[in-house]
Design a protein around this motif. Sequence first.
Motif, PDB file in Angstrom:
ATOM      1  N   SER A   1      12.573   4.154   4.435  1.00  0.00           N
ATOM      2  CA  SER A   1      11.135   3.977   4.194  1.00  0.00           C
ATOM      3  C   SER A   1      10.369   4.893   5.125  1.00  0.00           C
ATOM      4  O   SER A   1      10.836   5.243   6.207  1.00  0.00           O
ATOM      5  N   ARG A   2       9.170   5.264   4.703  1.00  0.00           N
ATOM      6  CA  ARG A   2       8.327   6.126   5.503  1.00  0.00           C
ATOM      7  C   ARG A   2       6.869   5.633   5.390  1.00  0.00           C
ATOM      8  O   ARG A   2       6.384   5.429   4.261  1.00  0.00           O
ATOM      9  N   LEU A   3       6.214   5.439   6.546  1.00  0.00           N
ATOM     10  CA  LEU A   3       4.823   4.968   6.575  1.00  0.00           C
ATOM     11  C   LEU A   3       3.990   6.049   7.228  1.00  0.00           C
ATOM     12  O   LEU A   3       4.254   6.458   8.364  1.00  0.00           O
ATOM     13  N   ARG A   4       2.969   6.523   6.505  1.00  0.00           N
ATOM     14  CA  ARG A   4       2.066   7.523   7.067  1.00  0.00           C
ATOM     15  C   ARG A   4       0.636   6.964   7.012  1.00  0.00           C
ATOM     16  O   ARG A   4       0.178   6.485   5.978  1.00  0.00           O
ATOM     17  N   VAL A   5      -0.001   7.041   8.138  1.00  0.00           N
ATOM     18  CA  VAL A   5      -1.406   6.585   8.235  1.00  0.00           C
ATOM     19  C   VAL A   5      -2.236   7.733   8.749  1.00  0.00           C
ATOM     20  O   VAL A   5      -1.940   8.296   9.811  1.00  0.00           O
TER      21      VAL A   5
ATOM     22  N   LEU B   1      -0.893  -3.098   9.862  1.00  0.00           N
ATOM     23  CA  LEU B   1      -0.108  -2.013   9.284  1.00  0.00           C
ATOM     24  C   LEU B   1       1.103  -1.684  10.149  1.00  0.00           C
ATOM     25  O   LEU B   1       2.200  -1.403   9.630  1.00  0.00           O
ATOM     26  N   GLY B   2       0.889  -1.722  11.469  1.00  0.00           N
ATOM     27  CA  GLY B   2       2.011  -1.451  12.352  1.00  0.00           C
ATOM     28  C   GLY B   2       3.111  -2.486  12.199  1.00  0.00           C
ATOM     29  O   GLY B   2       4.305  -2.146  12.132  1.00  0.00           O
TER      30      GLY B   2
ATOM     31  N   VAL C   1       3.739  -8.437   3.751  1.00  0.00           N
ATOM     32  CA  VAL C   1       2.537  -9.167   4.216  1.00  0.00           C
ATOM     33  C   VAL C   1       1.733  -8.311   5.179  1.00  0.00           C
ATOM     34  O   VAL C   1       0.490  -8.229   5.109  1.00  0.00           O
ATOM     35  N   GLY C   2       2.407  -7.654   6.130  1.00  0.00           N
ATOM     36  CA  GLY C   2       1.692  -6.843   7.107  1.00  0.00           C
ATOM     37  C   GLY C   2       0.961  -5.698   6.468  1.00  0.00           C
ATOM     38  O   GLY C   2      -0.216  -5.440   6.758  1.00  0.00           O
ATOM     39  N   ILE C   3       1.651  -4.980   5.573  1.00  0.00           N
ATOM     40  CA  ILE C   3       0.999  -3.831   4.946  1.00  0.00           C
ATOM     41  C   ILE C   3      -0.151  -4.293   4.053  1.00  0.00           C
ATOM     42  O   ILE C   3      -1.239  -3.706   4.050  1.00  0.00           O
ATOM     43  N   GLY C   4       0.075  -5.385   3.314  1.00  0.00           N
ATOM     44  CA  GLY C   4      -1.001  -5.874   2.454  1.00  0.00           C
ATOM     45  C   GLY C   4      -2.211  -6.315   3.269  1.00  0.00           C
ATOM     46  O   GLY C   4      -3.352  -6.009   2.921  1.00  0.00           O
TER      47      GLY C   4
END
Length: 347
Positions: free
Chosen positions: A341-345, A226-227, A290-293
């Motif tokens: 883009s914004r990624l929240r985990v 994910l990172g 690919v990374g997020i998937g």
Amino acid sequence: MRSFERQLLTFLGAALLAAAPAPALAAGAEEDAKTLFARGRELRGAGDCERAIIAFRSALEIYPEGLGALRNIAECEEALGLYASARRDWWDLRRAALQSTEAKYAGWSEDAEARYRALGSKVGTLTLEVQGAEGRQVRVALDGKPLDPRLLGVELERDLGAHTVELFYGGAAPLTERVELTPGAHRVVSLTVPPPVPARDAPAAPIAPAPRSSSSGLRTGGYVALGIGGAGAVAAAVALAVRAGAVSAVEGGCAPSGDGYVCPPSLQGDYDTGRTASTLFGVFAGVGLVGIGTGVTLLLMSPSSPPAAQGASAAQGAPAPRGALPSAELSLAPWPGGVGSRLRVRF
């Protein structure tokens, strides 16, 4: 003289010596023994019994039938206080005199036995004992000479003076004891074998850390993926923004020409930047997807905590226990000059 001639003469001399009659050889040995015997008598007369014994021994080895040499040895040993050695030689003389047919040795056996018995009260004895040697290989030496194990516990006659007893049992150094024998003394030397040194306890094997469960490995891999995917998405967004800026500059200052634009030299850099940004956008977007998937797939594959446990943790306000499925959210939003883009985990 040449070497061959010398060897030939040596061979002939040996052959003649072998062919000589036995009586002639015996006569020659007797003459040599008489010479050594006379030398021994001279030394004894001069009070040098130690060297006289050496001469008498040599005479006796050459001609054992000459019992006079053995008698002088016994008398010299007795004069030197070597009573144990003298007793052995007096007894040997008694036995030899009994077997001899020479008239000059008549009565010598009785004299030898009398001297043997007379020295019995003067001689010192040693008895060696070994304790604690059950099942172990040990060796005893007396005055530097190995002692027959069958003589342990037996009273041994030894000359007066200092004696050294050594016990070899496999240790770094033997056990050693010195003992002084005086006339008529009966000494018992008891040596105890030290107990075997107990083997040191083997160090406890280090406790290996418990291997992480497969679920922990899946979660870790999911976070890493994910990172990487998030970084790719951010980089793709930046490349998209750069491309948008370059396209805007080109469209405003360049004239359309077929499928492209005709730009003045001053805008060539913006044109090249736009093309490079387009290429990078494609690369970074692929890495992000690919990374997020991959990350989401790994996190979904890792087992989650039971719903009841999750509900209890939520009711108590406690963080979700380890093993709970984290949630990830990727969103694209308008950004000045392009798209962000914004990624929240959430864990």
